[in-house]
Design a protein around this motif. Sequence first.
Motif, PDB file in Angstrom:
ATOM      1  N   GLY A   1      12.179   4.104  -4.327  1.00  0.00           N
ATOM      2  CA  GLY A   1      12.330   3.686  -2.950  1.00  0.00           C
ATOM      3  C   GLY A   1      12.581   4.809  -1.969  1.00  0.00           C
ATOM      4  O   GLY A   1      12.494   4.616  -0.759  1.00  0.00           O
ATOM      5  N   ASN A   2      12.884   6.034  -2.475  1.00  0.00           N
ATOM      6  CA  ASN A   2      13.126   7.145  -1.555  1.00  0.00           C
ATOM      7  C   ASN A   2      12.460   8.442  -1.999  1.00  0.00           C
ATOM      8  O   ASN A   2      12.528   9.448  -1.308  1.00  0.00           O
ATOM      9  N   GLY A   3      11.820   8.437  -3.174  1.00  0.00           N
ATOM     10  CA  GLY A   3      11.143   9.623  -3.676  1.00  0.00           C
ATOM     11  C   GLY A   3       9.641   9.525  -3.484  1.00  0.00           C
ATOM     12  O   GLY A   3       9.071   8.434  -3.453  1.00  0.00           O
ATOM     13  N   LEU A   4       8.993  10.678  -3.328  1.00  0.00           N
ATOM     14  CA  LEU A   4       7.554  10.692  -3.083  1.00  0.00           C
ATOM     15  C   LEU A   4       6.917  11.842  -3.834  1.00  0.00           C
ATOM     16  O   LEU A   4       7.434  12.957  -3.849  1.00  0.00           O
ATOM     17  N   ILE A   5       5.777  11.549  -4.472  1.00  0.00           N
ATOM     18  CA  ILE A   5       4.961  12.578  -5.110  1.00  0.00           C
ATOM     19  C   ILE A   5       3.678  12.719  -4.314  1.00  0.00           C
ATOM     20  O   ILE A   5       2.969  11.730  -4.080  1.00  0.00           O
ATOM     21  N   LEU A   6       3.394  13.936  -3.853  1.00  0.00           N
ATOM     22  CA  LEU A   6       2.125  14.238  -3.195  1.00  0.00           C
ATOM     23  C   LEU A   6       1.326  15.126  -4.138  1.00  0.00           C
ATOM     24  O   LEU A   6       1.901  15.931  -4.891  1.00  0.00           O
ATOM     25  N   THR A   7       0.026  15.009  -4.101  1.00  0.00           N
ATOM     26  CA  THR A   7      -0.797  15.815  -4.989  1.00  0.00           C
ATOM     27  C   THR A   7      -2.061  16.254  -4.278  1.00  0.00           C
ATOM     28  O   THR A   7      -2.380  15.773  -3.181  1.00  0.00           O
TER      29      THR A   7
ATOM     30  N   PRO B   1      13.128   7.044   3.832  1.00  0.00           N
ATOM     31  CA  PRO B   1      14.188   7.431   4.780  1.00  0.00           C
ATOM     32  C   PRO B   1      13.961   8.796   5.437  1.00  0.00           C
ATOM     33  O   PRO B   1      14.887   9.374   5.987  1.00  0.00           O
ATOM     34  N   TYR B   2      12.751   9.311   5.359  1.00  0.00           N
ATOM     35  CA  TYR B   2      12.418  10.584   6.000  1.00  0.00           C
ATOM     36  C   TYR B   2      10.950  10.547   6.419  1.00  0.00           C
ATOM     37  O   TYR B   2      10.168   9.691   5.985  1.00  0.00           O
ATOM     38  N   THR B   3      10.576  11.487   7.287  1.00  0.00           N
ATOM     39  CA  THR B   3       9.196  11.600   7.739  1.00  0.00           C
ATOM     40  C   THR B   3       8.631  12.952   7.306  1.00  0.00           C
ATOM     41  O   THR B   3       9.380  13.897   7.054  1.00  0.00           O
ATOM     42  N   ILE B   4       7.306  13.010   7.213  1.00  0.00           N
ATOM     43  CA  ILE B   4       6.621  14.253   6.858  1.00  0.00           C
ATOM     44  C   ILE B   4       5.672  14.589   7.996  1.00  0.00           C
ATOM     45  O   ILE B   4       4.703  13.873   8.256  1.00  0.00           O
ATOM     46  N   GLY B   5       5.942  15.682   8.679  1.00  0.00           N
ATOM     47  CA  GLY B   5       5.133  16.040   9.838  1.00  0.00           C
ATOM     48  C   GLY B   5       3.829  16.721   9.494  1.00  0.00           C
ATOM     49  O   GLY B   5       2.867  16.656  10.259  1.00  0.00           O
ATOM     50  N   ASP B   6       3.756  17.390   8.330  1.00  0.00           N
ATOM     51  CA  ASP B   6       2.561  18.146   7.952  1.00  0.00           C
ATOM     52  C   ASP B   6       2.348  18.004   6.450  1.00  0.00           C
ATOM     53  O   ASP B   6       3.133  18.520   5.649  1.00  0.00           O
ATOM     54  N   THR B   7       1.296  17.289   6.031  1.00  0.00           N
ATOM     55  CA  THR B   7       1.009  17.147   4.603  1.00  0.00           C
ATOM     56  C   THR B   7       0.227  18.340   4.060  1.00  0.00           C
ATOM     57  O   THR B   7       0.060  18.465   2.835  1.00  0.00           O
ATOM     58  N   ALA B   8      -0.292  19.201   4.917  1.00  0.00           N
ATOM     59  CA  ALA B   8      -0.898  20.475   4.530  1.00  0.00           C
ATOM     60  C   ALA B   8      -1.970  20.343   3.444  1.00  0.00           C
ATOM     61  O   ALA B   8      -2.064  21.174   2.544  1.00  0.00           O
ATOM     62  N   GLY B   9      -2.768  19.308   3.533  1.00  0.00           N
ATOM     63  CA  GLY B   9      -3.848  19.140   2.574  1.00  0.00           C
ATOM     64  C   GLY B   9      -3.495  18.310   1.356  1.00  0.00           C
ATOM     65  O   GLY B   9      -4.381  17.963   0.562  1.00  0.00           O
ATOM     66  N   TYR B  10      -2.219  17.993   1.175  1.00  0.00           N
ATOM     67  CA  TYR B  10      -1.799  17.128   0.070  1.00  0.00           C
ATOM     68  C   TYR B  10      -1.908  15.663   0.508  1.00  0.00           C
ATOM     69  O   TYR B  10      -1.941  15.364   1.697  1.00  0.00           O
ATOM     70  N   ARG B  11      -1.942  14.769  -0.464  1.00  0.00           N
ATOM     71  CA  ARG B  11      -1.985  13.337  -0.156  1.00  0.00           C
ATOM     72  C   ARG B  11      -0.856  12.617  -0.882  1.00  0.00           C
ATOM     73  O   ARG B  11      -0.532  12.951  -2.029  1.00  0.00           O
ATOM     74  N   PRO B  12      -0.231  11.629  -0.257  1.00  0.00           N
ATOM     75  CA  PRO B  12       0.788  10.840  -0.945  1.00  0.00           C
ATOM     76  C   PRO B  12       0.159  10.070  -2.109  1.00  0.00           C
ATOM     77  O   PRO B  12      -0.879   9.431  -1.949  1.00  0.00           O
ATOM     78  N   ALA B  13       0.782  10.135  -3.277  1.00  0.00           N
ATOM     79  CA  ALA B  13       0.232   9.474  -4.457  1.00  0.00           C
ATOM     80  C   ALA B  13       1.143   8.366  -4.977  1.00  0.00           C
ATOM     81  O   ALA B  13       0.696   7.256  -5.232  1.00  0.00           O
ATOM     82  N   ILE B  14       2.430   8.667  -5.149  1.00  0.00           N
ATOM     83  CA  ILE B  14       3.352   7.706  -5.757  1.00  0.00           C
ATOM     84  C   ILE B  14       4.685   7.745  -5.032  1.00  0.00           C
ATOM     85  O   ILE B  14       5.248   8.821  -4.805  1.00  0.00           O
ATOM     86  N   VAL B  15       5.209   6.577  -4.678  1.00  0.00           N
ATOM     87  CA  VAL B  15       6.570   6.431  -4.172  1.00  0.00           C
ATOM     88  C   VAL B  15       7.427   5.918  -5.323  1.00  0.00           C
ATOM     89  O   VAL B  15       7.055   4.974  -6.009  1.00  0.00           O
TER      90      VAL B  15
ATOM     91  N   SER C   1       0.837  -1.194   0.000  1.00  0.00           N
ATOM     92  CA  SER C   1       0.000   0.000   0.000  1.00  0.00           C
ATOM     93  C   SER C   1       0.875   1.247   0.000  1.00  0.00           C
ATOM     94  O   SER C   1       2.043   1.209   0.409  1.00  0.00           O
ATOM     95  N   VAL C   2       0.314   2.359  -0.459  1.00  0.00           N
ATOM     96  CA  VAL C   2       1.060   3.615  -0.454  1.00  0.00           C
ATOM     97  C   VAL C   2       1.484   3.961   0.969  1.00  0.00           C
ATOM     98  O   VAL C   2       2.598   4.433   1.207  1.00  0.00           O
ATOM     99  N   ALA C   3       0.607   3.697   1.942  1.00  0.00           N
ATOM    100  CA  ALA C   3       0.926   3.996   3.339  1.00  0.00           C
ATOM    101  C   ALA C   3       2.153   3.210   3.800  1.00  0.00           C
ATOM    102  O   ALA C   3       3.035   3.754   4.485  1.00  0.00           O
ATOM    103  N   ASP C   4       2.230   1.927   3.430  1.00  0.00           N
ATOM    104  CA  ASP C   4       3.382   1.114   3.815  1.00  0.00           C
ATOM    105  C   ASP C   4       4.652   1.595   3.116  1.00  0.00           C
ATOM    106  O   ASP C   4       5.742   1.587   3.698  1.00  0.00           O
ATOM    107  N   GLN C   5       4.523   2.009   1.855  1.00  0.00           N
ATOM    108  CA  GLN C   5       5.679   2.517   1.124  1.00  0.00           C
ATOM    109  C   GLN C   5       6.183   3.821   1.741  1.00  0.00           C
ATOM    110  O   GLN C   5       7.386   4.034   1.874  1.00  0.00           O
TER     111      GLN C   5
END
Length: 330
Positions: A204-210, A187-201, A178-182
């Motif tokens: 293994g270390n990059g993330l696209i939020l939209t 190797p980093y955490t995100i404390g505030d997504t500010a209304g964005y949602r994780p879409a694609i990892v 799942s995206v949540a597990d990915q």
Amino acid sequence: MTDGSFLRALFARLRRPSLRGLVAGLVGSTLAAILPARAEPVFPPAGSLGLAPPAGMSPAKGFSGFEHRSGASIILMEMPPEAWDQIDGKFTPEALAASGFRVKGAREALPVQGGEGFVLRGSQSANGLTYRKWVAVVRGQPGTGLVTVQVPEAAAKQVPGQAVEAALRTIAFRGKASVADQVAALPYTIGDTAGYRPAIVFAGNGLILTEGPKDVDPAREQPAIVIAPSLGQAPVPDGAEAAYARRLFASQKDARDIAVTDEERTTRGGAVVVRLRGTFTDAKTARPMAATQTVVFENDRYLRVLGFADAAKGDALARAERVAASVAMR
């Protein structure tokens, strides 16, 4: 020449049965030494693309893939299923020459457990070194994968080409996490997504939020954020951080008329933080876009957070900067 064509040519030249048996035994023992002891694919945490790496290579800490003390690396990059149609037919020697990858020979079909693929071989120079390089594009039920292998010429005996070829033939897919597990494995955490949602990892270390219903949005109709740490070491001399950040900002894909309108340099703990704001025009749609980029330089690595949106959506960029301020390496 592939293993199969090599064997066919070799046996075609042999006339005496006794020699055939002798060579078959020698070739069989050689291949047995090349292949991993257990040719079972190793998968990165929460990854669906894996392979059995050559001897001496271990899972990488800073990216999805494997690394060797000599500087050799295997990078595994996962993409959506539709990426195959965008790549297939475009990965040609001529197209890849622009990136510095000098392809030798034609692309070759690559057997993939649970899918299909092809591989290109050649060399590339970077940072004063010449690398032997393999690029494999594969697809299976979970999606499309890009496997990039780079071996410094000086390390050719430590990570021989035969071992790389054998490893590529162990590429396999497994069920996608799942995206949540990915995200949890990044190797980093995100404390505030500010209304964005994780879409694609990716990688293994990059993330696209939209912000919006589409996970893949090539027309850039939705505001988006791309978070990407550097792969391996990326030392930047003290005082050169802003210039390096500007080069990253100017490297945006499918963008023209890129301009920086604001620059700010601060520190965060022992890290140097460079934030840029600017504009560009989407090369495909001619849509005016606004962008914000935060790059955190710490020791021999950096973390880049790039947000972009339609020029009329200023609030989206302000929230992208909130996300950037909340990102922390584990």
